[in-house]
Design a protein around this motif. Structure first.
Motif, PDB file in Angstrom:
ATOM      1  N   HIS A  41      40.448  34.637 -63.567  1.00 21.22           N
ATOM      2  CA  HIS A  41      40.718  35.808 -62.875  1.00 21.22           C
ATOM      3  C   HIS A  41      39.322  36.584 -62.395  1.00 21.22           C
ATOM      4  CE1 HIS A  41      44.860  35.419 -63.177  1.00 21.22           C
ATOM      5  NE2 HIS A  41      44.715  35.343 -64.379  1.00 21.22           N
ATOM      6  N   LEU A  42      38.573  36.628 -63.173  1.00 20.43           N
ATOM      7  CA  LEU A  42      37.247  37.314 -62.724  1.00 20.43           C
ATOM      8  C   LEU A  42      36.781  36.172 -61.437  1.00 20.43           C
ATOM      9  CD1 LEU A  42      35.247  38.420 -65.463  1.00 20.43           C
ATOM     10  CD2 LEU A  42      35.573  39.715 -63.671  1.00 20.43           C
ATOM     11  N   ALA A  43      36.881  35.002 -61.757  1.00 20.28           N
ATOM     12  CA  ALA A  43      36.069  33.895 -60.620  1.00 20.28           C
ATOM     13  C   ALA A  43      36.754  34.113 -59.487  1.00 20.28           C
ATOM     14  CB  ALA A  43      36.315  32.565 -61.443  1.00 20.28           C
ATOM     15  N   ARG A  44      38.193  34.173 -59.349  1.00 16.34           N
ATOM     16  CA  ARG A  44      38.920  34.314 -58.321  1.00 16.34           C
ATOM     17  C   ARG A  44      38.418  35.344 -57.153  1.00 16.34           C
ATOM     18  NH1 ARG A  44      43.344  35.914 -57.651  1.00 16.34           N
ATOM     19  NH2 ARG A  44      43.833  36.921 -59.821  1.00 16.34           N
TER      20      ARG A  44
ATOM     21  N   SER B 203      48.589  44.951 -54.498  1.00 14.29           N
ATOM     22  CA  SER B 203      48.467  46.227 -53.685  1.00 14.29           C
ATOM     23  C   SER B 203      47.373  46.585 -52.993  1.00 14.29           C
ATOM     24  CB  SER B 203      48.633  47.300 -54.765  1.00 14.29           C
ATOM     25  OG  SER B 203      47.486  47.656 -55.507  1.00 14.29           O
ATOM     26  N   GLY B 204      46.384  45.362 -52.880  1.00 11.73           N
ATOM     27  CA  GLY B 204      45.207  45.412 -52.076  1.00 11.73           C
ATOM     28  C   GLY B 204      44.089  46.114 -52.556  1.00 11.73           C
ATOM     29  N   ASN B 205      43.922  46.455 -53.781  1.00  7.94           N
ATOM     30  CA  ASN B 205      42.807  47.266 -54.693  1.00  7.94           C
ATOM     31  C   ASN B 205      42.114  46.305 -55.486  1.00  7.94           C
ATOM     32  OD1 ASN B 205      41.386  49.167 -55.667  1.00  7.94           O
ATOM     33  ND2 ASN B 205      43.043  50.571 -56.517  1.00  7.94           N
ATOM     34  N   SER B 206      41.108  45.628 -54.717  1.00  8.87           N
ATOM     35  CA  SER B 206      40.453  44.405 -55.372  1.00  8.87           C
ATOM     36  C   SER B 206      39.393  45.130 -56.400  1.00  8.87           C
ATOM     37  CB  SER B 206      39.811  43.794 -54.176  1.00  8.87           C
ATOM     38  OG  SER B 206      40.736  42.868 -53.363  1.00  8.87           O
ATOM     39  N   GLU B 207      38.838  45.982 -55.807  1.00 10.08           N
ATOM     40  CA  GLU B 207      37.711  46.453 -56.782  1.00 10.08           C
ATOM     41  C   GLU B 207      38.221  47.150 -58.082  1.00 10.08           C
ATOM     42  OE1 GLU B 207      34.648  46.428 -56.117  1.00 10.08           O
ATOM     43  OE2 GLU B 207      35.236  45.402 -54.207  1.00 10.08           O
ATOM     44  N   ASP B 208      39.394  47.641 -58.237  1.00 10.05           N
ATOM     45  CA  ASP B 208      40.001  48.177 -59.368  1.00 10.05           C
ATOM     46  C   ASP B 208      40.473  46.833 -60.304  1.00 10.05           C
ATOM     47  OD1 ASP B 208      39.259  50.795 -59.318  1.00 10.05           O
ATOM     48  OD2 ASP B 208      41.317  51.309 -58.706  1.00 10.05           O
ATOM     49  N   ALA B 209      40.945  46.065 -59.565  1.00 10.96           N
ATOM     50  CA  ALA B 209      41.424  44.719 -60.334  1.00 10.96           C
ATOM     51  C   ALA B 209      40.333  43.954 -60.884  1.00 10.96           C
ATOM     52  CB  ALA B 209      41.916  43.716 -59.069  1.00 10.96           C
ATOM     53  N   ILE B 210      39.216  43.923 -60.254  1.00  9.43           N
ATOM     54  CA  ILE B 210      37.828  43.114 -60.700  1.00  9.43           C
ATOM     55  C   ILE B 210      37.363  44.105 -62.067  1.00  9.43           C
ATOM     56  CG2 ILE B 210      35.496  42.510 -60.529  1.00  9.43           C
ATOM     57  CD1 ILE B 210      36.148  42.151 -57.713  1.00  9.43           C
ATOM     58  N   THR B 211      37.627  45.397 -61.896  1.00  2.21           N
ATOM     59  CA  THR B 211      37.329  46.204 -63.231  1.00  2.21           C
ATOM     60  C   THR B 211      38.411  45.891 -64.198  1.00  2.21           C
ATOM     61  OG1 THR B 211      36.423  47.947 -61.659  1.00  2.21           O
ATOM     62  CG2 THR B 211      36.988  48.468 -64.048  1.00  2.21           C
TER      63      THR B 211
ATOM     64  N   SER C  45      47.983  43.417 -65.174  1.00  6.38           N
ATOM     65  CA  SER C  45      47.936  44.705 -64.583  1.00  6.38           C
ATOM     66  C   SER C  45      46.643  44.443 -63.386  1.00  6.38           C
ATOM     67  CB  SER C  45      47.304  45.788 -65.363  1.00  6.38           C
ATOM     68  OG  SER C  45      48.184  46.053 -66.473  1.00  6.38           O
ATOM     69  N   GLY C  46      45.634  43.730 -63.723  1.00  8.12           N
ATOM     70  CA  GLY C  46      44.529  43.414 -62.578  1.00  8.12           C
ATOM     71  C   GLY C  46      45.473  42.855 -61.373  1.00  8.12           C
ATOM     72  N   MET C  47      46.475  41.679 -61.661  1.00 10.64           N
ATOM     73  CA  MET C  47      46.930  40.970 -60.657  1.00 10.64           C
ATOM     74  C   MET C  47      47.689  41.911 -59.928  1.00 10.64           C
ATOM     75  SD  MET C  47      47.809  37.461 -62.079  1.00 10.64           S
ATOM     76  CE  MET C  47      47.993  37.788 -64.027  1.00 10.64           C
TER      77      MET C  47
ATOM     78  N   ILE D 141      46.383  39.312 -71.845  1.00 11.56           N
ATOM     79  CA  ILE D 141      47.266  38.787 -70.703  1.00 11.56           C
ATOM     80  C   ILE D 141      47.814  40.069 -70.053  1.00 11.56           C
ATOM     81  CG2 ILE D 141      49.222  37.677 -70.381  1.00 11.56           C
ATOM     82  CD1 ILE D 141      48.357  35.709 -72.492  1.00 11.56           C
ATOM     83  N   LYS D 142      48.024  41.049 -70.653  1.00 11.21           N
ATOM     84  CA  LYS D 142      48.527  42.131 -69.947  1.00 11.21           C
ATOM     85  C   LYS D 142      47.523  43.002 -69.256  1.00 11.21           C
ATOM     86  CE  LYS D 142      51.750  44.777 -72.185  1.00 11.21           C
ATOM     87  NZ  LYS D 142      52.441  45.579 -73.306  1.00 11.21           N
ATOM     88  N   LEU D 143      46.409  42.829 -69.492  1.00 15.43           N
ATOM     89  CA  LEU D 143      45.313  43.495 -68.510  1.00 15.43           C
ATOM     90  C   LEU D 143      45.063  42.575 -67.449  1.00 15.43           C
ATOM     91  CD1 LEU D 143      42.552  44.454 -71.381  1.00 15.43           C
ATOM     92  CD2 LEU D 143      43.689  46.119 -69.772  1.00 15.43           C
TER      93      LEU D 143
END
Length: 247
Positions: A51-54, A22-30, A15-17, A10-12
């Motif tokens: 969250h991966l799906a979104r 902040s507009g960093n979608s690629e790192d969010a997906i990672t 962090s992704g959210m 959940i913490k990961l």
């Protein structure tokens, strides 16, 4: 099934959210992929795959991951997780609609609607505060928000997750010690819209609100309290959101 904001998966995802906001979608997906790779049970996989799906750009990939999230949720078969069913079926329906599959879209829209309903949670329920109260007292709406001092609350809020109540007690205004009271709703209640279908699907924190009073029937004396670091992080989150209610 208890939602734990300190769960590593959940913490990961949180962090992704943050990266996503902040507009960093690629790192969010990672980060969401890392959460999926490190998930150890259906509950963690259900959250990570959602969250991966979104963030998938491909509708077929979005559909694949949303269906994976639903399949994990169905295998859990937990009343808490069932609150996410309407959202999952709705997102799946939208994917089918974009793909031109009207039959599957219609079926999933119907499944989404049939999964909706009033909360069936039986508790026990908790309310976190710094107020010094006693058994038999009534908690009523009309208090001041812990997050917006200028805001008068039209509802009284409570939860069936003692850890969430502990967080509320930590963030509550006042100089008294943190208290978690066991409460009993005296009227109807609904899912808290501040958390339902916001950061996570459904109402995983089992957070509710009511316009009717809550009766105090006991007190919790031991719970997993936040560390100094966790308290600081939550305070920073509140400041970052400029007083908005944390979702």
């Amino acid at each position: 099934m208890i939602f734990d904001p300190n769960n590593p998966i959940i913490k990961l995802c949180m962090s992704g959210m943050g990266l996503e906001d902040s507009g960093n979608s690629e790192d969010a997906i990672t980060m969401f992929q890392k959460a999926w790779d490190e998930a150890t049970d259906y509950y963690e996989r259900f959250i990570a795959s959602y969250h991966l799906a979104r963030l998938q750009k491909s509708i077929t990939e979005k559909l694949k991951w949303m269906k994976t999230s639903l399949q994990c949720a169905l295998k859990i078969n937990d009343d808490n997780v069932k609150s996410a069913y309407p959202t999952l079926y709705l997102n799946i329906a939208k994917c089918y609609e974009e793909l031109g599959d009207s039959e599957n879209a219609k079926r999933n829209y119907e499944l989404s609607n049939s999964a909706k309903g009033k909360p069936s949670d039986k508790g026990p329920f908790y309310h976190g505060t710094k107020a010094d109260l006693k058994v038999g007292d009534l908690l009523t709406a009309g208090g001041i928000s812990n997050y917006k001092p200028e805001l008068k609350m039209d509802h009284i809020y409570f939860t069936a997750n003692v850890n969430v109540a502990g967080l509320a007690a930590t963030l509550a205004k006042g100089e008294g010690r943190e208290r978690i009271y066991i409460v009993e709703p005296t009227g109807e209640f609904e899912n808290d819209p501040n958390v339902t279908d916001k950061k996570f699907p459904g109402n995983l924190t089992r957070s509710y609100r009511s316009k009717d009073p809550l009766r105090i029937i006991g007190e919790v004396t031991e719970w997993a309290k936040l560390t100094h670091k966790e308290r600081r992080e939550w305070r920073e989150e509140i400041d970052k959101n400029k007083g908005e209610i944390i979702n």
